[in-house]
Design a protein around this motif. Structure first.
Motif, PDB file in Angstrom:
ATOM      1  N   LYS A  65       0.834  -1.209   0.000  1.00 45.70           N
ATOM      2  CA  LYS A  65       0.000   0.000   0.000  1.00 45.70           C
ATOM      3  C   LYS A  65       0.864   1.253   0.000  1.00 45.70           C
ATOM      4  O   LYS A  65       1.828   1.357   0.742  1.00 45.70           O
ATOM      5  N   GLY A  66       0.493   2.184  -0.860  1.00 42.64           N
ATOM      6  CA  GLY A  66       1.231   3.433  -0.951  1.00 42.64           C
ATOM      7  C   GLY A  66       2.428   3.373  -1.887  1.00 42.64           C
ATOM      8  O   GLY A  66       3.025   4.408  -2.196  1.00 42.64           O
ATOM      9  N   ARG A  67       2.779   2.170  -2.327  1.00 41.10           N
ATOM     10  CA  ARG A  67       3.933   2.012  -3.225  1.00 41.10           C
ATOM     11  C   ARG A  67       3.544   1.459  -4.590  1.00 41.10           C
ATOM     12  O   ARG A  67       4.151   1.816  -5.599  1.00 41.10           O
ATOM     13  N   PHE A  68       2.543   0.575  -4.630  1.00 42.10           N
ATOM     14  CA  PHE A  68       2.115  -0.061  -5.863  1.00 42.10           C
ATOM     15  C   PHE A  68       0.747   0.492  -6.291  1.00 42.10           C
ATOM     16  O   PHE A  68      -0.084   0.843  -5.444  1.00 42.10           O
ATOM     17  N   THR A  69       0.537   0.525  -7.613  1.00 44.51           N
ATOM     18  CA  THR A  69      -0.742   0.963  -8.160  1.00 44.51           C
ATOM     19  C   THR A  69      -1.177   0.022  -9.266  1.00 44.51           C
ATOM     20  O   THR A  69      -0.420  -0.206 -10.216  1.00 44.51           O
ATOM     21  N   ILE A  70      -2.393  -0.520  -9.137  1.00 40.69           N
ATOM     22  CA  ILE A  70      -2.957  -1.390 -10.162  1.00 40.69           C
ATOM     23  C   ILE A  70      -3.883  -0.557 -11.037  1.00 40.69           C
ATOM     24  O   ILE A  70      -4.600   0.322 -10.548  1.00 40.69           O
ATOM     25  N   SER A  71      -3.863  -0.824 -12.351  1.00 41.47           N
ATOM     26  CA  SER A  71      -4.722  -0.079 -13.259  1.00 41.47           C
ATOM     27  C   SER A  71      -4.939  -0.875 -14.531  1.00 41.47           C
ATOM     28  O   SER A  71      -4.256  -1.875 -14.774  1.00 41.47           O
ATOM     29  N   GLN A  72      -5.923  -0.413 -15.320  1.00 40.46           N
ATOM     30  CA  GLN A  72      -6.202  -1.020 -16.615  1.00 40.46           C
ATOM     31  C   GLN A  72      -6.222   0.075 -17.673  1.00 40.46           C
ATOM     32  O   GLN A  72      -6.528   1.230 -17.361  1.00 40.46           O
ATOM     33  N   TYR A  80      -2.021  -3.298 -15.565  1.00 47.44           N
ATOM     34  CA  TYR A  80      -0.714  -2.783 -15.179  1.00 47.44           C
ATOM     35  C   TYR A  80      -0.501  -2.874 -13.664  1.00 47.44           C
ATOM     36  O   TYR A  80      -1.462  -2.892 -12.887  1.00 47.44           O
ATOM     37  N   LEU A  81       0.765  -2.912 -13.298  1.00 45.49           N
ATOM     38  CA  LEU A  81       1.131  -2.770 -11.893  1.00 45.49           C
ATOM     39  C   LEU A  81       2.345  -1.848 -11.841  1.00 45.49           C
ATOM     40  O   LEU A  81       3.445  -2.238 -12.237  1.00 45.49           O
ATOM     41  N   GLN A  82       2.121  -0.626 -11.396  1.00 44.96           N
ATOM     42  CA  GLN A  82       3.214   0.315 -11.207  1.00 44.96           C
ATOM     43  C   GLN A  82       3.792   0.106  -9.823  1.00 44.96           C
ATOM     44  O   GLN A  82       3.070   0.193  -8.822  1.00 44.96           O
ATOM     45  N   MET A  83       5.083  -0.190  -9.769  1.00 49.60           N
ATOM     46  CA  MET A  83       5.735  -0.502  -8.500  1.00 49.60           C
ATOM     47  C   MET A  83       6.820   0.539  -8.237  1.00 49.60           C
ATOM     48  O   MET A  83       7.785   0.632  -9.000  1.00 49.60           O
ATOM     49  N   ASN A  84       6.649   1.293  -7.187  1.00 47.23           N
ATOM     50  CA  ASN A  84       7.609   2.325  -6.792  1.00 47.23           C
ATOM     51  C   ASN A  84       8.223   1.984  -5.442  1.00 47.23           C
ATOM     52  O   ASN A  84       7.697   1.155  -4.694  1.00 47.23           O
ATOM     53  N   SER A  85       9.319   2.644  -5.131  1.00 44.91           N
ATOM     54  CA  SER A  85      10.011   2.443  -3.846  1.00 44.91           C
ATOM     55  C   SER A  85      10.205   0.962  -3.550  1.00 44.91           C
ATOM     56  O   SER A  85       9.896   0.481  -2.451  1.00 44.91           O
ATOM     57  N   LEU A  86      10.701   0.255  -4.524  1.00 43.73           N
ATOM     58  CA  LEU A  86      10.839  -1.194  -4.400  1.00 43.73           C
ATOM     59  C   LEU A  86      11.817  -1.570  -3.294  1.00 43.73           C
ATOM     60  O   LEU A  86      12.819  -0.873  -3.047  1.00 43.73           O
TER      61      LEU A  86
END
Length: 125
Positions: A65-72, A80-86
């Motif tokens: 939570k707060g790091r990943f974003t799911i979208s279509q 899609y899965l945008q993954m930040n601050s891995l």
């Protein structure tokens, strides 16, 4: 029948970002919701993020939570899965999944009827 093909995995240093894609083909009426799962070496597959196609409901695992974003995309043909601050603990094989049976929770494997082949994500610390 639905086919799911993931891409976008790779190796990245901690703090970096990756964007995973899942191309969806087949009859769109075969599923009502989509999700991303991941499996680390020696661990069980776990739910990462979920999206309901029509309702737009989204869930995330607490760990992302707060790091990943799911979208279509607008055509609902790519997830899609945008993954930040891995982090190093995000390392694993990431799978795209589609389901319609509504059995169990969003993070239950049995809730999904179709799976992709997975894409490897490696985060080094």
């Amino acid at each position: 029948q639905v086919q799911l093909v993931e891409s976008g995995g790779g190796s990245v240093q901690a703090g970096g970002s990756l964007r995973l894609s899942c191309v969806i083909s087949g009859y769109t009426g075969s599923y009502y919701y989509l999700a991303w799962f991941r499996q680390a070496p020696g661990k069980e597959r776990e739910g990462v993020a979920y999206i309901h196609i029509s309702a737009g409901t989204i869930y995330y695992a607490d760990s992302v939570k707060g790091r990943f974003t799911i979208s279509q995309d607008n055509f609902r043909s790519t997830l899609y899965l945008q993954m930040n601050s891995l982090k190093a603990e995000d390392t694993g094989v990431y799978y795209c999944a589609a389901g319609r049976n509504g059995i169990g929770t969003w993070y239950s494997l049995r809730s999904y009827n179709y799976w992709g082949q997975g894409t490897q994500v490696t985060v080094s610390s």
